[in-house]
Structures are given as C-alpha cells and as structure tokens.
Write an enzyme that holds these catalytic residues in place. Structure first.
Site, PDB file in Angstrom:
ATOM      1  CG  HIS A   1      -1.878 -44.151  18.034  1.00 34.07           C
ATOM      2  ND1 HIS A   1      -2.072 -42.944  17.407  1.00 34.07           N
ATOM      3  CD2 HIS A   1      -0.730 -44.660  17.515  1.00 34.07           C
ATOM      4  CE1 HIS A   1      -1.084 -42.721  16.560  1.00 34.07           C
ATOM      5  NE2 HIS A   1      -0.260 -43.741  16.609  1.00 34.07           N
TER       6      HIS A   1
ATOM      7  CB  CYS B   1      -1.265 -39.703  18.756  1.00 36.71           C
ATOM      8  SG  CYS B   1      -1.387 -38.405  17.514  1.00 36.71           S
TER       9      CYS B   1
END
Length: 453
Positions: free
Chosen positions: A106, A53
C-alpha cells in the site's frame, strides 16, 4: 519439481468486476484481459478479504483474514514482534528471485499537495519494505492535467474548503504528452526490462502493481473515445435501495454522499465514462506486460496471476467508491494462467483472494505458510468436485459479509444483519434478514460465520 515455474503477478487497484470476461458492464473494452482469460482459468465470483487497499493486500500477502491478523485498515504489521511471515518471504526462501514495481504494498499519491500547489501528485510509500525484494522500482509522481478538477464539482482555487474525500474525486482527459509520465507506464517499462533479461538459473516472481483504475480517472483521450458519452450505460439503481438496510450500512453508503453530489452536478455519465476509460488504460498496460512475457525467454514457463484488490461502486445501492460490504465493493477479477499447454476454464463457485498465494505455491511446488486462512484453488482449476466453501469479507472490526452459494449474509458489529439471495436478486435490492420464510437460511449462515470469526 526440479525446475519451478516463474510467476508474473499483476494487481490492479480498485479494479472491480467490470472486465470483459466477467460481463459486468456491457460496454467495457478489455481486449488484453480477454486474451489472457482465453488461456487461463477465470474465477467468476472472486471476493476480496476487505474492501480497502491495505487490508485486502495484507490479507493476500499473509494468507490471513483481517480478523486473524488485526489489519483492518492501516494498522502496523512489519514492526510487530512475532509477526506472521509473508508469501514474498516464503517464495524468496524457496529460491525465487523477487522483482517488483509500482503499487504492490500500500501507498498513495498525495493529491492534497497536488491540489493545493497545482503540481503533479508525489508518491508516498506506506509499506515499501525493499528488503523483501531483490529489486523494487517505486512509483514516480502522477501527472495531473491542468485546470483541475475537470468535473468542476469543487473549487480548487479555494482548496482549503474542499473535503479531503474529494481531492482526487475527478475524471477527464490527460494530455497525450503526459502519457509517458504515467506511473503505470513506467512500472510496466521496468517490468519489461526485467522480463527481457530474467535471472539465469533461478525462477522469478515479478510483481507489477498498477494504480489505475484508482481515482482520479485521468487517461489519454483515446481511452475516453472508446466510450462516447451520450451512449454510456449507467448502473441500474433503485432510489429506495437503502430503505431496508441497517443504519451502519446506510451511514457507510452516504459518507460522503457522493451519489447525491454526482447527480446534482450532472456528472454520473461522465464519471462512468471515466472509470471505463481508466479500466481500458489499465488493460492496455496489461497487454504490454503480456506481449513482453510472450517475447521473453521465460514466456512458456511462467504462471500469470491477475487480480484486483477490491471492488468499486459507481452508484449501485446509492453508493460510490468501496468501504462497504455489498457485491460491487467486494467482487474482484481473479484470473490464473498456468504455463503454456494447460487448458483454460471457468470456476463459478465463490472463492477468496486469500486463496491466491496458496494456489500459486501449490502450482509452483513451493512451500506455503502453515496455518494460513486461505486454501489452494488447484482442485477447482482441475475441474474436481469440491464442497461449497463460505467466503468472508470484513470491513473494520466486527463487520463481516459471507458469500456462500447464492447467498450474501452480512452481520454488523451492532448485530444488525442483511441477507440477499443473489440467484433471485443479483442487485441486492431486497434484504431478507427479517423474512420468516428465510429464517432457517439465516440461521445456517449465522452458524457458518461464527465458525470463521
């Protein structure tokens, strides 16, 4: 360009290529992504910069490969002296009003706390950076169904014995009464409020980060009902698939050994059903965004970008999750819709998510970032003939995978290699790196990779 178009920017977490327009799973139901694709350019072979991610998103947001920025996993970025600019800052300096909601940068839900305390999962921001935005709406706690884990693979009554990898490795029906509390629902609600009354006299960049289909795959029952369990189609798997891959790839594939655990628990079909249900839930929220934009005063003047930050395995190559350099972990959706009136199309050539923001800036007439690793995809969108371009994905320092034409070439930090011809071997079952017949192909790809990193 006197009046720049708006941009609706939708990123879905862990959404692999199992969407209707890409045809990677025969049963998936994504009617809203399908209708977006019908008015857009669909990139059939888009790849993430990293199968993780944060590393993928920071590459997209800066236009820099992990090997350029040094962001391979969760390394700090914003505190660095002389750090690179982000495209958010570029757009804001170009006069855009920036609104965001959900998981854009994130962050994560704390499933350790949720499992140990039998509570909802609180959201933890890792990179909030509210100063980048005119307004940002953060995720709320994620509702957890009672009786976790629903797949009965672990004992949450002895939570300290559960490996952290498995705190969220679960799937099943979320009670309908909790749907209104789902963070993606609330993020989309906030974006719909914004779209209903966009800023006057100023173009906007509206970013919505959808968490699903990230694990755990909890969704309302109607999404599970789309995929009757006894008819769910499983990925095609070769039980000897890891025999010809390097030790590092084998270690990554089996850390943890999810595939063996899922098979032992008899949960493979249930897991695939859960992922498909989570994709269809994500699609429903995307549909709400599209409806809201179409009803908005900005509806005809807005570029739409839909993408996934990394792919996901569900048993392919005996692996689950991401964190590897094979096709399922690296291939992602990328769909771009220009303002009303532009023709849709499809692009078959491999492209990188690094190219997303250079393309958006090009389409919007906004300045890009000099020296970025990405390029504009506008010529491909316009149907122009362009030279094939290698596309790079990196996982941890020194491990790189190149997609070029029909080839996937991977070189690990210990100099071991993989080579697949996807035209003949789309499931990547046969590693050709040691084949004398492909020595020239291997050397050409080595040279290309060396030129990039």
């Amino acid at each position: 360009m006197s009046v720049r178009p708006n941009i609706l920017f939708i990123v879905a977490d862990d959404l692999n290529a199992w969407i209707g327009p890409l045809g990677r799973h025969p049963q998936v139901q994504t009617p809203n992504i399908d209708r977006l694709a019908a008015r857009s350019v669909v990139f059939e072979r888009a790849y993430c910069p990293a199968p993780y991610c944060n590393a993928s998103r920071m590459s997209v947001f800066t236009g820099l490969r992990p090997s350029t920025s040094g962001i391979y996993q969760n390394e700090p970025f914003f505190g660095q002296a002389g750090r690179a600019p982000t495209y958010f800052e570029q757009l804001r300096s170009a006069g855009y009003h920036l609104f965001g909601a959900g998981k854009v940068f994130h962050g994560y839900f704390d499933y350790r706390q949720a499992g140990a305390g039998r509570t909802d999962a609180p959201w933890i921001d890792m990179h909030a950076h509210d100063s980048l935005w005119d307004r940002f709406v953060h995720n709320t706690p994620e509702p957890m169904p009672p009786g976790r884990p629903l797949n009965r693979m672990f004992d949450f009554d002895r939570f300290d014995t559960v490996d952290p990898w498995n705190h969220h490795f679960d799937w099943g029906v979320l009670p309908d009464g909790r749907e209104a509390d789902m963070p993606d629902r609330l993020s989309v609600n906030a974006a719909l409020d914004f779209l209903a009354a966009p800023p006057a006299g100023q173009p906007f960049f509206c970013a919505v980060g959808l968490y699903k289909p990230h694990l755990p795959w909890y969704a309302p029952k109607r999404f599970f009902d789309l995929y009757p369990l006894d008819s769910v189609v499983l990925p095609v798997v070769n039980e000897h698939d890891l025999d010809d891959v390097p030790p590092m790839a084998r270690m990554w594939a089996r850390t943890p050994d999810d595939h063996a655990a899922v098979l032992a628990a008899g949960q493979w079909r249930e897991a695939v059903q859960g992922y498909l249900a989570a994709i269809s839930y994500c699609d429903a929220e995307i549909g709400r965004l599209l409806d809201g934009l179409d009803a908005s005063p900005a509806g005809r003047d807005t570029i739409i970008a839909l993408w996934g930050d990394n792919g996901f395995h569900l048993g392919e190559k005996l692996h689950w999750r991401k964190f590897v350099l094979w096709e399922e972990a690296t291939r992602v959706p990328l769909i771009l819709s220009r303002p009303a009136g532009d023709a849709p199309g499809r692009v078959e050539a491999p492209v990188s998510l690094l190219d997303l923001f250079p393309t958006l800036c090009d389409l919007a007439g906004a300045p890009g970032i000099p020296g970025a690793d990405g390029i504009s995809l506008r010529p491909l969108m316009d149907g122009e003939a362009t030279a094939p371009r290698p596309v790079l994905t990196t996982w941890q320092e020194g491990n790189h995978s190149l997609r070029h034409g029909s080839w996937r070439y991977t070189r690990y930090a210990d100099a071991t290699e993989e080579l697949y011809d996807q035209a003949a071997d789309p499931l990547e079952w046969t590693n050709l790196a040691a084949s004398p017949a492909h020595a020239a192909d291997l050397q050409a790809l080595r040279t290309l990779l060396t030129g990039l990193v």
